[in-house]
Write a protein that holds these residues in place. Structure first.
Motif, short mmCIF file in Angstrom:
data_model
loop_
_atom_site.label_atom_id
_atom_site.label_comp_id
_atom_site.label_asym_id
_atom_site.label_seq_id
_atom_site.Cartn_x
_atom_site.Cartn_y
_atom_site.Cartn_z
N ASP A 547 65.35 -36.43 -51.22
CA ASP A 547 66.99 -36.52 -51.30
C ASP A 547 67.53 -37.77 -50.62
O ASP A 547 67.43 -37.97 -49.36
N GLU A 553 76.58 -33.67 -54.61
CA GLU A 553 76.86 -32.12 -54.91
C GLU A 553 75.93 -31.31 -55.46
O GLU A 553 75.98 -29.81 -55.46
N GLY A 554 74.77 -31.79 -55.96
CA GLY A 554 73.77 -31.18 -56.49
C GLY A 554 72.81 -31.90 -57.42
O GLY A 554 72.88 -33.24 -57.36
N LYS A 556 70.29 -32.23 -60.99
CA LYS A 556 70.03 -31.56 -62.26
C LYS A 556 68.44 -31.78 -62.67
O LYS A 556 68.10 -32.80 -62.50
N ASN A 571 69.96 -26.36 -62.28
CA ASN A 571 71.21 -26.86 -61.77
C ASN A 571 71.25 -26.24 -60.41
O ASN A 571 71.44 -25.28 -59.84
N LEU A 572 70.86 -27.50 -59.24
CA LEU A 572 70.54 -26.97 -58.06
C LEU A 572 71.66 -27.33 -56.97
O LEU A 572 72.31 -28.36 -57.40
N ASP A 573 71.86 -26.89 -55.69
CA ASP A 573 72.61 -27.22 -55.03
C ASP A 573 72.33 -28.60 -53.97
O ASP A 573 71.33 -28.98 -54.48
N ALA A 574 73.26 -29.11 -53.58
CA ALA A 574 73.08 -30.11 -52.41
C ALA A 574 71.94 -29.98 -51.57
O ALA A 574 71.57 -28.73 -51.18
N SER A 576 68.86 -29.92 -52.10
CA SER A 576 67.64 -29.29 -52.69
C SER A 576 66.69 -30.33 -52.66
O SER A 576 66.87 -31.68 -53.10
N SER A 595 70.78 -36.46 -59.42
CA SER A 595 71.76 -36.18 -58.75
C SER A 595 73.16 -36.59 -59.06
O SER A 595 73.28 -37.52 -59.81
#
Length: 852
Positions: A547, A553-554, A556, A571-574, A576, A595
């Motif tokens: 990251d 914010e997350g 894809k 669709n993942l959280d920030a 990740s 992202s």
């Protein structure tokens, strides 16, 4: 013819022996033919007839002479047998029969009679006596004497125990036990007189009491002597306190103790024996001097101690029956009152315990009000006294026996002086610590004041400059900054800046320092990096990435089979950094990660290679084979799971920065302020501590000192409790004492006459057989085991011979070579016995002895 030839040699041999016997004995048998007379008679007659008869006559004489020799040998054999038989009979009469009669029969009969007499007859007589005395123990006079005896004995022992507990000296207890024998002997004397005269109802009370008083007076002499011996021994025990000048006195006391010990042994023996035989001694009206009296009592005790001890078992068993009713009544009354007392005192103890707990909590509370605290302190002694009294009365009167010394002690009241000293010491310790700390703080504050004054005179301020064009031009963004830090706000994102700082004081400036660079974060979204995909067998594919954006914010995640058509699968959280795709099949997959922040998307980042889920194939090999089979083995790598999942991640919100650092002057001022505050707090605490402690110390100093409260009352209560226990013991044991006193007298009166039964039997046997039976006991002890072994050997030998004779299979002894040399003669074997000692005219008497 053969028969004649076989018989002729023995006949000739015996004929020669016959001629020798005739010559030796000068004897000639009458039945021999005389050739001279025979020839004279036949002389003148036919010579042929003589020649015919002469050989026959010679043969006849030869045979007759042989017969004569046999008869002489048989006569000698009969004489030898008679001589041996005489010896055997002498041994039988003088040896075995004497041994049998004096060593076996007489001792065995005596032992059987004595055993029967002492183990059957005497116990039965004692049992009957003990049993028939039961009814006499319930007489009114007997119970009264038993009550008085038990009460007086228990009272004297209790008073001795009371004095021993009071003065903590066992001497008083021993003296009490000794003195208790006087009323006991009085009671035993009265009861013995009642039983001896058959007046169990006590109609002749004066006579019975006279016997009891006489027994008590006689026993008092020995009690006094024993007490004197005990006092001398205790004087020696306490003579260690005598100073050096008193050594001669101590030597006299030690010598006196030795003499007293010798006398004390005799006195104690007489006292012990007198408990059973002294009433009988008084009733028999012996009039002896002191020494004869002691010897008589010892002799009577020796003669009766076994009977009394033997009667102890049935007396103990019947005493349970005799004392069952009074003991049960007294026990029920005692334990019933005890139960009621414990219930009442238990309720009271609960109330007092709650009050004591409340007082202890108040006294130990450092924040309690002084008025409340002072009331609790003043009330504490009363509450503790009440608790001690309740505890004492709950265990009373059994605590007098279990804890004699502690039951005699009073109640220790609160030690106010110790509490006052403890409080003062604690206050002084705290005050010393405070004074030392305040002194340290004053010194530190003085040093800080000096440093602050110096810092205020020589402090520096700082000027901060900024450049936005790589240092071509500089602008002042802050001036007169006192701290060592500054936050520059209002900057553009994604830009680079340079900063430099200049120091200034009252004497000049330092010039610009080094240049420091700063770059603000860009507001554009940044995609991940290092996206990789790895298949874990044929179950899943694991994606990992780094990251790189600080404010996304997350994420894809998209998947494609051919790299052209993509479909979103997650669709993942920030923040990740990995994702696991479980919905895979045996197909090649490609992935890309994007992202996002709101509507802003980063460029998608693809995996650098595709991944295909598959199960690894095992690796096989042939381990062994033969003509008809083969062993196939393989290895399968199932360790396909990822060791790590996820990469690195950045995070941040982009909020405004702040600087909390202090200048040197602020640090010094802050340190001074902290020390001043600590000093002021210590002084305030000291004042509060003094306000709290001093009134309490003053109050504790005004209260009475610690004392041993209620000691006199407890001493008196102890004495009354012992007397009460003595009364209860008298009520409970009155019938048992009456029974034991009467049965002891009956047992003592049981006799075998003037002598012991054993002595009389020995004398009777000695008179009947004119021998000494005790010698038979000695010989039986010396020869009993060898004779038993000999007899058992003979019996076993006879049984063996009998079995050999009666066995249907026959019996044969092994050949044993006996090589035994004997060097003794018949005369040595039988002593001085010879053929002349045994007459020819011997006859066997009816009792097995030989007479002649």
């Amino acid at each position: 013819m053969t028969f004649l030839l076989s018989v002729a040699p023995p006949v000739v041999l015996f004929a020669v022996l016959g001629l020798l016997f005739q010559s030796y004995r000068d004897d000639k048998p009458a039945w021999l033919l005389d050739f001279k007379a025979f020839s004279a008679k036949l002389k003148g007659y036919w010579t042929p007839l003589f020649l015919l008869v002469a050989p026959l006559a010679f043969a006849y004489n030869t045979v007759a002479t042989a017969v004569y020799a046999v008869m002489v040998l048989f006569e000698w054999m009969i004489a030898l047998v008679r001589w041996l038989l005489g010896i055997v009979l002498w041994i039988w009469n003088k040896g075995f029969m004497w041994y049998w009669r004096n060593v076996i029969v007489v001792p065995v009969v005596l032992i059987a009679k004595v055993v029967w007499h002492y183990l059957i007859v005497w116990p039965w007589r004692i049992y009957k006596t003990v049993y028939h005395t039961i009814r006499d123990s319930f007489s009114r006079e007997g119970m009264r004497i038993g009550w008085w005896t038990t009460t007086l004995v228990a009272s004297l022992v209790g008073i001795g125990y009371w004095l021993a507990s009071w003065f903590e000296m066992d001497l008083f207890l021993f003296l009490g036990i000794l003195l208790a024998e006087v009323p006991y002997l009085w009671g035993m004397g009265v009861l013995a007189s009642m039983k001896d005269t058959g007046d169990v109802q006590g109609k002749k009370r004066a006579d019975h009491h006279g016997v009891g008083i006489a027994s008590a007076k006689t026993g008092m002499k020995y009690v006094g002597a024993a007490a004197a011996v005990l006092l001398v021994i205790y004087l020696v025990a306490y003579s260690g306190a005598i100073p050096a000048a008193g050594y001669p006195l101590m030597g006299l006391l030690i010598n006196a103790a030795h003499a007293a010990g010798i006398l004390g042994i005799g006195v104690c023996l007489v006292l012990f024996l007198s408990l059973a035989v002294l009433p009988t001694y008084i009733l028999d009206k012996h009039d002896n001097g002191p020494l004869d009296e002691m010897l008589t009592l010892i002799r009577m005790g020796r003669d009766n101690v076994l009977k009394v001890l033997l009667a102890g078992l049935p007396v103990s068993l019947f005493s349970v029956f005799v004392g069952l009713v009074p003991v049960a009544v007294v026990g029920c009354a005692f334990f019933g009152v005890t139960a009621l007392k414990e219930k009442a005192l238990g309720n009271m103890a609960g109330v007092v315990a709650e009050e004591a707990a409340s007082i202890d909590a108040t006294v130990s509370d450092l924040n309690s009000d002084f008025a409340k605290w002072s009331e609790a302190v003043k009330a504490k002694p009363d509450v503790e006294c009440r608790q001690a009294q309740i505890e004492y009365m709950t265990a009373f009167p059994l605590n007098l026996i279990d804890e004699g010394t502690s039951a005699m002690q009073g109640v220790q009241t609160v030690d106010y002086s110790a509490m006052k000293d403890s409080m003062e010491r604690a206050f002084a310790d705290r005050e010393a610590i405070r004074i030392a700390r305040v002194a340290d703080l004053e010194g530190e504050i003085g040093e800080l004041d000096q440093q602050i004054s110096l810092e205020m005179d020589e402090r520096s301020t700082y000027t901060v400059e900024r450049s936005m064009d790589d240092g071509e031009s500089w602008s002042v963004v802050a001036n007169g900054v006192e701290r060592s830090g500054f936050v520059d706000t209002g900057l553009e994102s994604g830009s680079a800046y340079r900063y430099r700082v200049t120091a200034n004081n009252r004497k000049g400036s330092s010039g610009p320092g080094n240049v420091a660079m700063a770059s603000t974060r860009s507001t554009e979204i940044t995609g991940p990096s290092g996206v990789s995909a790895r298949a874990e067998g044929n179950f899943r594919i694991v994606l990992n990435w780094n990251d790189n954006d600080w404010n996304e914010e997350g994420f894809k995640v998209e998947r494609s089979n051919d790299g052209e058509e993509w479909s979103q699968v997650a669709n993942l959280d920030a923040n990740s950094t990995f994702w696991v795709d479980e919905s895979v099949t045996d197909t090649t997959y490609q992935y890309r990660v994007t992202s996002f922040r709101g509507e802003d998307l980063s460029d998608p980042v693809r995996t650098y290679r595709s991944a295909q889920p598959s199960l690894p194939a095992p690796y096989s090999s042939i381990l062994e084979s033969n003509s008809s089979s083969a062993l196939v083995v393989w290895s399968h790598n199932a360790n396909y799971r990822s060791a790590k999942r996820g990469g690195e991640a950045k995070d941040g919100e982009g909020a405004a920065l702040s600087y909390d650092g202090l200048s040197r002057l602020e640090e010094l001022q802050q340190a001074r302020s902290m020390r001043v505050g600590e000093r002021d707090q210590i002084l305030t605490d000291a004042a509060d501590d003094a306000d709290y402690v001093m009134p309490r110390v003053t109050l504790l100093g005004s209260l009475p000192a610690q004392e041993d409260a209620s000691r006199a009352m407890r001493i008196l209560t102890f004495l009354l409790g012992m007397l009460a226990l003595a009364l209860l013991a008298g009520c409970a044991l009155c019938t048992i004492i009456a029974y034991s006193g009467m049965v002891t007298q009956d047992v003592v009166r049981l006799t075998d006459g003037d002598q012991f039964y054993f002595v009389e039997e020995v004398r009777a046997v000695r008179k009947a057989h004119d021998n000494q039976p005790l010698l038979g006991f000695l010989l039986l002890g010396l020869t009993g085991v060898p004779m038993a072994n000999l007899l058992s050997g003979l019996v076993l030998g006879m049984l063996g011979a009998l079995m050999a004779l009666t066995s249907p299979f026959g019996f044969s002894m092994p050949d044993i070579d006996f090589d035994i040399e004997t060097e003794w003669s018949t005369g040595e074997l039988f002593g001085a016995v010879s053929a002349g000692d045994i007459g020819d005219d011997m006859e066997m008497a009816g009792d097995g002895t030989v007479e002649g």
